[in-house]
Every structure is written in C-alpha cells, then in structure tokens.
Design a protein around this motif. Sequence first.
Motif, PDB file in Angstrom:
ATOM      1  N   THR A  87       5.623   7.715 -22.211  1.00  0.00           N
ATOM      2  CA  THR A  87       4.438   8.224 -22.902  1.00  0.00           C
ATOM      3  C   THR A  87       3.152   7.574 -22.395  1.00  0.00           C
ATOM      4  N   LYS A  88       3.292   6.436 -21.706  1.00  0.00           N
ATOM      5  CA  LYS A  88       2.115   5.788 -21.138  1.00  0.00           C
ATOM      6  C   LYS A  88       1.422   6.700 -20.111  1.00  0.00           C
ATOM      7  N   PHE A  89       2.234   7.535 -19.434  1.00  0.00           N
ATOM      8  CA  PHE A  89       1.690   8.356 -18.338  1.00  0.00           C
ATOM      9  C   PHE A  89       1.356   9.754 -18.837  1.00  0.00           C
ATOM     10  N   ASN A  90       0.562   9.809 -19.886  1.00  0.00           N
ATOM     11  CA  ASN A  90       0.265  11.112 -20.486  1.00  0.00           C
ATOM     12  C   ASN A  90      -1.084  11.643 -20.025  1.00  0.00           C
ATOM     13  N   PHE A  91      -1.476  12.721 -20.666  1.00  0.00           N
ATOM     14  CA  PHE A  91      -2.724  13.402 -20.323  1.00  0.00           C
ATOM     15  C   PHE A  91      -3.927  12.469 -20.439  1.00  0.00           C
ATOM     16  N   ASN A  92      -3.922  11.599 -21.454  1.00  0.00           N
ATOM     17  CA  ASN A  92      -5.057  10.690 -21.645  1.00  0.00           C
ATOM     18  C   ASN A  92      -5.288   9.809 -20.423  1.00  0.00           C
ATOM     19  N   THR A  93      -4.194   9.313 -19.860  1.00  0.00           N
ATOM     20  CA  THR A  93      -4.322   8.459 -18.676  1.00  0.00           C
ATOM     21  C   THR A  93      -4.923   9.253 -17.513  1.00  0.00           C
ATOM     22  N   SER A  94      -4.424  10.483 -17.332  1.00  0.00           N
ATOM     23  CA  SER A  94      -4.974  11.334 -16.261  1.00  0.00           C
ATOM     24  C   SER A  94      -6.471  11.517 -16.436  1.00  0.00           C
ATOM     25  N   ILE A  95      -6.866  11.809 -17.673  1.00  0.00           N
ATOM     26  CA  ILE A  95      -8.285  12.057 -17.942  1.00  0.00           C
ATOM     27  C   ILE A  95      -9.099  10.784 -17.714  1.00  0.00           C
ATOM     28  N   ASN A  96      -8.548   9.646 -18.137  1.00  0.00           N
ATOM     29  CA  ASN A  96      -9.245   8.383 -17.914  1.00  0.00           C
ATOM     30  C   ASN A  96      -9.540   8.162 -16.438  1.00  0.00           C
ATOM     31  N   ILE A  97      -8.529   8.415 -15.601  1.00  0.00           N
ATOM     32  CA  ILE A  97      -8.721   8.230 -14.159  1.00  0.00           C
ATOM     33  C   ILE A  97      -9.778   9.195 -13.655  1.00  0.00           C
ATOM     34  N   LEU A  98      -9.732  10.418 -14.178  1.00  0.00           N
ATOM     35  CA  LEU A  98     -10.722  11.414 -13.757  1.00  0.00           C
ATOM     36  C   LEU A  98     -12.132  10.979 -14.160  1.00  0.00           C
ATOM     37  N   VAL A  99     -12.243  10.357 -15.342  1.00  0.00           N
ATOM     38  CA  VAL A  99     -13.550   9.869 -15.791  1.00  0.00           C
ATOM     39  C   VAL A  99     -14.073   8.804 -14.817  1.00  0.00           C
ATOM     40  N   PHE A 100     -13.190   7.912 -14.378  1.00  0.00           N
ATOM     41  CA  PHE A 100     -13.595   6.903 -13.381  1.00  0.00           C
ATOM     42  C   PHE A 100     -14.196   7.597 -12.158  1.00  0.00           C
ATOM     43  N   VAL A 101     -13.482   8.648 -11.693  1.00  0.00           N
ATOM     44  CA  VAL A 101     -13.904   9.329 -10.465  1.00  0.00           C
ATOM     45  C   VAL A 101     -15.248  10.021 -10.669  1.00  0.00           C
ATOM     46  N   VAL A 102     -15.374  10.733 -11.794  1.00  0.00           N
ATOM     47  CA  VAL A 102     -16.596  11.510 -12.017  1.00  0.00           C
ATOM     48  C   VAL A 102     -17.792  10.584 -12.183  1.00  0.00           C
ATOM     49  N   LEU A 103     -17.609   9.500 -12.946  1.00  0.00           N
ATOM     50  CA  LEU A 103     -18.731   8.584 -13.157  1.00  0.00           C
ATOM     51  C   LEU A 103     -19.088   7.823 -11.891  1.00  0.00           C
ATOM     52  N   GLY A 104     -18.083   7.509 -11.089  1.00  0.00           N
ATOM     53  CA  GLY A 104     -18.358   6.792  -9.837  1.00  0.00           C
ATOM     54  C   GLY A 104     -19.015   7.680  -8.802  1.00  0.00           C
TER      55      GLY A 104
END
Lengths: 283, 357
Positions: free
Chosen positions: B266-283
Amino acid sequence: MNEYSKKMLKVPTYTLLREQDMDKLPVLDVRNLGIDFGGLTAVDSFNITIGPTEISGLIGPNGAGKTTIFNLLTSVYQPTRGSILINGIDTKGMTTHKVTKLGIARTFQNIRLFTDMTALDNVKVGLHNEIKCPFVCSLFHVPPYQKAEKRATEKAMELLDFMGLADIADQKAGSLPYGVQRRLEIVRALATNPSIVLLDEPAAGMNPSETTELMHQIRRIRDTFHIAIFLIEHDMNLVMNVCEAIAVVNYGRIIAKGTPDEIRQDPAVIEAYLGREEGKAEC
Amino acid sequence: MKQLLKNKNSRTNMITYLVVIVAYLIMQTLNSMDMLGSSVRGYLVPLCVYISLAVSLNLLVGICGELSLGHAGFMGIGAFSGIVIASLLKGTVQSDTLRLIAAMIAGGAMAGVMGFLIGIPVLRLRGDYLAIVTLAFGEIMKNIVGNTYVGVDDTGFHFAISPTKMRLGEGGKYFINGPLGATGVEKLANFTMGFLLVMVTLFVVLNLINSKEGRAIRAVRDNRIAAESVGINVTAFRMKAFVVSAFLAGMAGALFGLNYSAITATKFNFNTSINILVFVVLGGMGNILGSVISATVLYILPEAMRGLEDFRMILYAVVLILVMLFTWSPKFKEATAVFTGKIKGIFRPGKEAGNNE
C-alpha cells in the motif's frame, strides 16, 4: 533497359521526365493513387512520374487534395487504391519513418519545427539516422559516438550555411521569423539525405524578395545535391519560373500535366482557377 | 558560438552533479561528527530515493512529454523484487553492499521488463488517456503485489497469488506475505548507496538527454508528425524513455524497500505517484536540477513540520500553491531577474547596469 523500366512503360501515364532522366529509374512513380475518407473520395486516379533530378510542381485550387497527396506519398495516410514507388520500392503498408529512409523528405504547410530546440538541433534531428550508434554507446558517450556526433554537427552547420542560416544556428527554432522557419524546415528535410524533397507551400508567408531568393535556392538544391523536388505552391510566379513540369489537380483528380507554358494555356486549368466564362456557359 | 552552447549545456550538468556531491559530503561529514539526530538520519535514504524517482519521472514527463501517474507502481515492483533477491542471496553472497547492488539491479530490471510489457499496449495512447491508463496500472501493480506470496523452504522456492495455495514446509520463510507485505527485511540500504543511486540516475538521464536519443525524444515531444517525417520511429523512442524511466524507478524502489524492516504494497499507491509528480512539476518540466532541489525541499518540508500535527498537510498544500503562483507570476520572474542580475553584478562589476535595465 532493365526489367523495371520495361514494366513501367506499359503504364499509360503522361510522363514529365526531363530528357536527362529518361533512361534512369524514376525517383517517384505513382500509379492510380486514390484515397477515400468515408464516402468522400479525396484523391482519385492520381498518376505521376518524377525523374531523379526534376523540379516539378503540384498546383490546384484550395481543397483540391494537394496536401492529401503529399500525406499519401509520405505514408501519413495509407492509400485506398493504387501504388507508390520510391526509387522502385513499393511503400505499401510502410510507416512514415520507414518511407523516409527510402529517400523521401518533406516540409509542412503549417510549419512543424521542433520549436523548443535550437535550429542546429532541429537539423541534427534530421541527421538522426546518420549517427549510427547503438543505444548503449550514446548513453555512455563513448569516443566513437562523440566523433559521430561531431561529424553530425559539422554536416548540420554545412547544410545551414548552404541555405544561409549559419548565423541563427543556436537560436530557438520557435523564435525565428516565418521565412527563416520555412527555410530551416527545408534544411531539416535535406539532412535526412533524401532523393526527393516534397515542399508544401515553401513560399507561403514570404515577401517577394524572400520568394525570389527561395527560387534560386530551390534550383541550387537540385543542382548541388542532384535530387528531385516536388512542390505545392500558390505563388504562380515561383511555380512557373522554377518548375520544369507541372501537374494541376482539382477535386482530387489531375486535370492537366505539362510544361509551364502548356499549363498556362490549358483551358481546363483556366476554368478550374477562374471559372467558366459567362458567354460560354451552357444551359 | 556553438562551442559556447555546448559548454553551457555541460556546465549546467556539471553544476547538477556538483550540487549533489557537495550536499552528500556535507551530510556525510555531519553524520560522522554525530551532529545529525536519528530522525534526520532516517530521512537520508528515502530522500535519495525520491530524488532519483523525481529525476527519472522528469525524463518521462518533462523530456518525453508523456504524463505518467503510475511511477510508484514501478517503484513497488523494484522494491519487492529487490527484497526477494536480497533475501535469496543471503547465504551465497557475503558482502552486504554486493547484495544490495544485485537487489537494485534486479529491481530495476524487473521494473524495466514490466515497463516494456505495459508499454506495448499503453504507448498507443497519448495525453490524458495515457495518464489514466498508467494510473490504473499503478493501482493494479499495487494490488497484485499485495496479494503475492513468495517464500522458500527446504523443497525450494515457492510463489503463489492466493494464500490457500501457499504451503511452506517446516522452517519455511516468507519473503512477501500477501497483504502483510515483506517483514523482517534486512536493512541493507545506507546513505552512500543512496548517493550512488542519485549519481547513477543523474548520469543516465543527463547523458540520455544530451545524446542523439534525447534529441529524438525531445523532437517526438515537440512535434510527433515532424519527427516521423525525418525518419524517427516515434513508438520506439517513447518506449525507450518509458523503459529507462521504469528501470531507474525500480532501482530506487529496491533501495527504498531494503531501507525498512517491514514494508507493504500500500506504500506504493496513487498518492506516492502524485507526490513524485509534484516534485517534477514544481522543479520544472525537463529541469533536472530543479527536480533534485524540489524533491529535497518538498520531502523535508512535511517531515520538518511534524510538530504541527494536523496543520502540517494544510501548510504543505499552501506552500505548494504559493510556489506555483510565484513561479508563474511575471512580476515575480521580473523580481528574480533583477535579483540574479545584482548577484552577477557582484562578481562582474562592469555589467551590473546592463543587467538591471
């Protein structure tokens, strides 16, 4: 005369071959080409033969199917009928990038450059297949790859210089003026080492002096690279001056073929462009 | 001129490497001097993992221009395959570091293979549709891994996807125990390996971007039809970007999995994907150094605000909105341009006036 050209002679097409290309395999040989979109026949019975060093034009009123023909030639669309032979090889069922490797390159009516990349990089994308290096080599930037990359840069600069664009090499393609973008697209097409280049309205948006320069450049491309050029253009001055042969299409069909002089006097062409004269109309 | 351009490109890359190396050296020195709290030390490995994930996702989203919402799925595949490999090698390979490296490579390879298999149907789509399908893929992977049983006993290796079919003999050991996840994992990961992972990821991604392959990938992003017309096989290049990105995510996942003694799917769920995407978009899309920095800041921020309890996620959201607004705003951009101009002026006094105008 080889097997192929014998076969070719049977096809009753009006060939536009220049005399110097008579005994050579045509670079583009299109027979009975046609495409239907649903019930609409966009192109029908389109025949053309282009010699290896010929400059020919394709003209016709708006919506006649000219760009559709270009899209068929580059396999963007698959034809419903007929066949396309590039350097004698049938392109049936091929994808666009495979057809490009056979030696056909094109530019687009609505410019399609890689706007976020520099002009130099745009041309180097065109040279992509010239840099022969496996994925791993280019990933680790090994010396053979670096050498190939350097050669590609030199070649790209040469090509840019050829079209007089060397000084804008490091500018973003999207920020360039319209006329320069059109010429950059031609350079990118030349970079793929084609045997025929299709130019889709190369003079659109250019001013008269740019158009005159383009005319010289088109001839210079043919004379330097010894390749065929097939162009769509609405600027009659350019078409009549540059093209050695012209095909006129209307409603997806060829209505006339011939030299510029013949086309100028052809009644079918005059009718297609200007309409029938009032007095001669029958009803 | 073109020489200068090339230099500018490699200079940005050098700065990126340098930032990471200096940050590593500082943290390592502080660590050896025992100046880091245990909680800070605990953040170091996940931080490296998230930086790698952000950089590898940036390859897909920023450079290739394909929105993927299933990055955590690849991370999960990497994590669990890494755990299984590390546990299997326990008897045969003595060195912990070698076992960790083997686990990471196996995790990456597994994720890469999955990326390839999924890429065949998925890469026919583009834009929103691709995003939806990758999102679904991430959830499917989470559920499959969450129902997988992998274990070993005297008779050998066992694998099942239903608890009734999983029968381990006496003294058998579960590596992955369905919804309970992997328990009793040996903690092999350490900060140095995390640093190496970031360096490898940066090396692969930056080299790829600056090679002919990267040029082709960017060309496909900018104009697919034009790229095809110059002889570029569009599907092949999207696939390359997808598989490389999945491979790197798998490696990062393996390191992540081997950093905790117990981990569930459950650690590797949608929230984690979105978090990584947020890193990318903000960077910044396509900005690799930006990904490194934003992953660092945005990972540390919620952890540092733990004291604020329930308000922490609200603050996190507010920070995200503010950053988005400020980086978008033309006035803010103007202000930063003036600021950087002044800083440059300090180093090059003659040019200050020109920069401020």
